[in-house]
Every structure is written in C-alpha cells, then in structure tokens.
Design a protein around this motif. Structure first.
Motif: not given
Length: 253
Positions: A85-91
């Motif tokens: 989820k953190s990676e998706q938020a950064e993306l």
C-alpha cells in the motif's frame, strides 16, 4: 441414669484436658499445631509448583505454538500488505504530480495559443482594412475641394476616416514614422534609392506607403525611399585620360 450423672464419667476418662484437676500442659498440642502448619505449607508449595508445571506445560503445548506461528504469519502478511500500500501510495503521488505538471503545461500552452489566435484574427481583419485607410489618405492629399458642396463631401469622408483610425488605435494598431530613421529591413522595405549628400547613407528619406504594427507584430512593412551617396562626376578630360591609360596598359601587355 440421668445425663447429669453421666457427665462426670466422661470428664474422668480424659484427665489431661480436665481444667478442674489442675494446670493443663499445652506443649504437646502446640507442637502438633506447628507440625500441621508446616505440613500445610509444604503441601501448598508443592501444589503451587504443580500448578506452575501445569502452566509451563500449557505454554509450550503444540496448540499454543501453532497459534503463535499463525500470529507471526498474520503479522508478516500485514507488513507485506502495508509495504504494498505504501508503494502504491508513492506511485499514485508521482502520477498525480506528473499529471499536475502536464495540466499546467497544457494550460499555459492553451493560453498562449489563444492569445496567438486572437492576434492572428485581428491581424487578418486589420490587414484587409489597411487599403481602405490608404485610399482615405490619398483622397485627403490629392483632392482639393473648392466649392461648398465639395468641402461638405470632403468633411464627411474625412469624418469616416477619423472614426476608422480611432477604432484601429483602440485595437492596438499604430502607424510607423520612419522618415529620418536608419533603414531597418525588419520594418522597412526599400522601394527607391536616391543619391543625395543631405542625408547619411541608409537613411529613410520618404515613406511611399505607410507601415503598421499591432503591438510587436508587423502588419505591413513601410515602403520607403532610402538615401545613397552620390557617385563621383567624371569630366571628359578625366575620362579621356583614363582611356589613354587603359590603352597604354593594353599595348605594353
């Protein structure tokens, strides 16, 4: 026999606890009580140790180990999900930033294109009106009204000319005044050249057709007459001498 008669016999059978015959020895009973207390304490400690052993056995049981392993696996899954989820938020944040930059560039480009389109539309309309302005100016310089009727007509069309010029000024159109300035090919178009010593070389002497600008945009170049230096006048004697020199050079060669 009555109950009152039986009671003394019972007392006599237990002389050690009879308070009527003398002092009672309590050492034996106290020792027994202490031993009983110690035994009960030992029993309690043994029972506590047994309970601890039972609890230890319960903690290290296979069922608890399975539960602990399940918790660890669930924790690992949640951590992995959080990382995703953190990676998706950064993306998503990066995509939003890129879209915002693209939109800002699009807005600036659209605004610039709109301004250029407005200027081009004005330029096209005004360029078509410039010949009308030229005709009014020719009429003003060439016609010389003499009678009252001619003067009335002259005043009428000059009023129309003035109204047209005022409208063009409000739109941002201005006329060039190149007389006496240095020739500039960005604004001027040389139609004639005149040999003269009155003006420096390259000076605009006369404007043959007026030029116009719309802000920084050139609507029409000014057609002008440009000064050039005079050629030296060769007299007949100088011309004959020059011819003789050429003939001598040809003979020697």
């Amino acid at each position: 026999m009555t109950e009152e008669q039986k009671q003394p016999e019972i007392i006599d059978q237990n002389p050690e606890i009879n308070t009527s015959d003398g002092p009672v020895d309590i050492n034996d009973s106290g020792a027994e009580s202490t031993e009983a207390t110690e035994e009960s304490t030992v029993d309690e400690s043994q029972s506590t140790e047994a309970n601890l052993e039972i609890e230890d056995d319960g903690t290290n049981s296979p069922e608890n180990e399975e539960i602990f392993a399940a918790f660890q696996q669930e924790n690992a899954n949640l951590k992995k999900l959080l990382d995703e989820k953190s990676e998706q938020a950064e993306l998503t944040k990066a995509q939003y930033t890129r879209l915002a930059a693209d939109f800002e560039n699009f807005r600036r480009r659209t605004t610039k294109e709109k301004e250029n389109l407005e200027v081009q539309a004005k330029k096209n309309v005004i360029t078509d009106l410039l010949p009308v302005v030229d005709n009014f100016e020719r009429a003003r310089t060439q016609l010389k009204p003499e009678t009252e009727g001619e003067k009335a007509i002259h005043g009428s069309y000059q009023g129309v000319y003035k109204t047209l010029v005022d409208c063009l000024k409000k739109m941002g159109v201005s006329a060039m005044r190149p007389e006496g300035e240095e020739f500039d090919p960005n604004f001027h178009e040389a139609m004639l050249r005149e040999q003269t010593d009155e003006y420096p070389e390259g000076t605009v002497i006369e404007q043959l057709m007026r030029g116009y600008v719309l802000g920084d945009t050139i609507l029409r170049h000014a057609m002008v007459k440009v000064a050039v230096p005079k050629e030296p006048v060769i007299t007949s004697e100088e011309k004959k001498t020059e011819q003789d020199q050429q003939e001598n050079e040809n003979t020697e060669s």
